[in-house]
Scaffold this motif. Structure first.
Motif, PDB file in Angstrom:
ATOM      1  N   MET A   1       0.808  -1.222   0.000  1.00 31.16           N
ATOM      2  CA  MET A   1       0.000   0.000   0.000  1.00 31.16           C
ATOM      3  C   MET A   1       0.841   1.271   0.000  1.00 31.16           C
ATOM      4  SD  MET A   1      -3.153  -0.831   2.580  1.00 31.16           S
ATOM      5  CE  MET A   1      -4.222  -2.249   2.323  1.00 31.16           C
ATOM      6  N   ASP A   2       2.167   1.111  -0.014  1.00 30.90           N
ATOM      7  CA  ASP A   2       3.061   2.270  -0.018  1.00 30.90           C
ATOM      8  C   ASP A   2       2.787   3.176   1.177  1.00 30.90           C
ATOM      9  OD1 ASP A   2       5.125   3.876  -0.953  1.00 30.90           O
ATOM     10  OD2 ASP A   2       3.780   5.123  -2.160  1.00 30.90           O
ATOM     11  N   THR A   3       2.721   2.558   2.366  1.00 27.80           N
ATOM     12  CA  THR A   3       2.497   3.284   3.607  1.00 27.80           C
ATOM     13  C   THR A   3       3.801   3.359   4.406  1.00 27.80           C
ATOM     14  OG1 THR A   3       1.753   1.197   4.585  1.00 27.80           O
ATOM     15  CG2 THR A   3       0.049   2.699   3.792  1.00 27.80           C
ATOM     16  N   GLU A   4       3.785   4.194   5.451  1.00 21.60           N
ATOM     17  CA  GLU A   4       4.997   4.385   6.244  1.00 21.60           C
ATOM     18  C   GLU A   4       5.429   3.090   6.924  1.00 21.60           C
ATOM     19  OE1 GLU A   4       6.667   7.211   9.906  1.00 21.60           O
ATOM     20  OE2 GLU A   4       4.616   7.455   9.142  1.00 21.60           O
ATOM     21  N   TYR A   5       4.452   2.331   7.425  1.00 23.61           N
ATOM     22  CA  TYR A   5       4.744   1.064   8.092  1.00 23.61           C
ATOM     23  C   TYR A   5       4.174  -0.094   7.273  1.00 23.61           C
ATOM     24  CZ  TYR A   5       5.596   4.119  12.127  1.00 23.61           C
ATOM     25  OH  TYR A   5       6.052   5.107  12.974  1.00 23.61           O
ATOM     26  N   ASP A   6       4.667  -1.301   7.543  1.00 18.80           N
ATOM     27  CA  ASP A   6       4.265  -2.478   6.769  1.00 18.80           C
ATOM     28  C   ASP A   6       3.151  -3.281   7.416  1.00 18.80           C
ATOM     29  OD1 ASP A   6       6.099  -1.896   4.792  1.00 18.80           O
ATOM     30  OD2 ASP A   6       7.660  -3.203   5.618  1.00 18.80           O
TER      31      ASP A   6
END
Length: 216
Positions: A49-54
């Motif tokens: 999702m191309d987010t800061e965390y996985d």
């Protein structure tokens, strides 16, 4: 009766949790809340999702808000696994309402309405046992001894977010973000407005009538 798909809406203090539990027990459906869904999917892989965390848990551990797109994915997953549900605490804004429309069809949309000052009285009067977490209310469900938990004898406290200033702020946030969601659903055939200022039993009777009239 088919397992109903129910959305319950209302401001903090309107009684959504109590009535959601009644619905889940009576109709044999899952009670899906965003908090429970997040806790149940803390390790979900969201690296695509191309987010800061996985993972959602990384946001929670850091004390950061989980992004809407992650919440949407988790709610979608929870609903897809449920044979009927009562959804409580989602959608919180119009964007989430649009996402929900893509996830599922709703049989019943319940909206509990309670006047603002009544909500303030309900929320500021809540007391919680500092030891076991049992909830009381100074007016509606007081303990046998003032300030003492009936179950374990622990001290009853007022949570920081139950003071009047915090309560009014929470209600302001609801009015700004979530009230438009209720307005959005009002024209839907599945929408039912319920007077949340009645006794809990009277509210429950109205909810049962609404569900039974809309679900075969």
């Amino acid at each position: 009766m088919a397992a109903p798909r129910i959305l319950i809406l209302g401001p903090p203090g309107a009684g959504k949790g109590t009535q959601s539990s009644n619905i889940a027990e009576t109709y044999g459906v899952e009670h899906v809340t965003t908090g429970d869904a997040l806790r149940g999917n803390k390790e979900m892989d969201i690296s695509d999702m191309d987010t800061e965390y996985d993972t959602p848990g990384a946001y929670m551990d850091a004390g950061d808000l989980v992004p809407d797109k992650v919440v949407n994915a988790i709610v979608d997953e929870a609903l897809s696994q449920a044979d009927g549900f009562v959804l409580d605490g989602y959608p919180r804004n119009l964007e989430q309402a649009e996402e929900l429309a893509d996830m599922t069809d709703l049989d019943v949309i319940l909206s509990l309405s309670v006047a603002r000052e009544e909500l303030v009285d309900r929320l500021t009067g809540r007391r919680v046992c500092d030891d076991c977490g049992t909830n009381y209310h100074v007016e509606f469900s007081p303990p046998a001894e003032d300030g003492v938990c009936d179950d374990c004898g622990g001290d009853l406290i007022q949570r920081d977010d139950d003071n009047e200033e915090s309560v009014r702020n929470r209600l302001d946030v609801f009015d700004e973000n979530t009230r438009p969601v209720i307005d959005h659903y009002e024209g839907d055939d599945a929408f039912v407005a319920v007077d949340g200022e009645q006794t809990p039993d009277e509210v429950w009777a109205d909810i049962q009538d609404a569900i039974d009239a809309r679900v075969e």
